[in-house]
Design a protein around this motif. Sequence first.
Motif, short mmCIF file in Angstrom:
data_model
loop_
_atom_site.label_atom_id
_atom_site.label_comp_id
_atom_site.label_asym_id
_atom_site.label_seq_id
_atom_site.Cartn_x
_atom_site.Cartn_y
_atom_site.Cartn_z
N SER A 1 -0.03 8.51 2.82
CA SER A 1 0.77 9.54 3.48
C SER A 1 -0.08 10.76 3.82
CB SER A 1 1.93 9.97 2.58
OG SER A 1 2.88 8.91 2.44
N ARG A 2 -1.02 11.10 2.93
CA ARG A 2 -1.91 12.22 3.19
C ARG A 2 -2.83 11.92 4.38
NH1 ARG A 2 -3.71 12.54 -1.47
NH2 ARG A 2 -5.69 11.42 -1.26
N LYS B 1 0.89 7.95 -1.91
CA LYS B 1 0.36 9.31 -1.87
C LYS B 1 -0.89 9.40 -1.01
CE LYS B 1 2.18 11.06 -6.26
NZ LYS B 1 1.83 11.64 -7.59
#
Length: 219
Positions: free
Chosen positions: A49-50, A46
């Motif tokens: 990927s951000r 998470k």
Amino acid sequence: MEAVTLDANERKTIGKQVKALRRQGILPAVMYGVGIEPLPIELDEKVSSRVLANVGGSTLIDLTVGEDTHKVLVREFQRDVIRRDILHVDFLVVAMDVVISAVVPVVLVGEAPAMEELGGIIVSGLNEIEVEALPADLPEQVTADIGVLVSMNDVITAGDLALGEKVTLVTDPGETIANVIAQMAEEVIEEEEVDELEEGVEAELGEEEEGAEESPEEE
């Protein structure tokens, strides 16, 4: 630009078992380059990927693995074909005093007089170029001002882009970045032409029907 940072750990899981990591919210990656052997690593899916959604091929990243921090560039993403989720990342470790090549996006800015005043259409060409520079001098993106497109058929080429003295263009300087062309005139069919076309079709259909009535029946 604010420094981009990522934290990773050395990865022990390799091969087909990597799929299990993704189900646990872990993004597999590999780090290779100057001064190190290729090293499998893993990141929080998470968080990474951000962060990676906002970086390009010329964005320097401070990648921390254990107690060591490395200057890296993203060399390749592997993505899910349908969902486009990141499945794997290749990080290239760079030496800050060694010239490297990178692909940089080209962004069109401004307004073209040929479009506003002459009704022309702007046609974009390459949306990225390859350059060489020291890692710290790599541009995040290069802008192309279409305000120089004044007349029909004016062209901006890769060689016209302002890169600065510390950046060298690798892409063919003659490659088109943007150009302006005239709108294609729509071909208008007059009503008389439509009527003549319809009459011709009806005549052909009538001849075919007459021919069918005169032909002998098969026994």
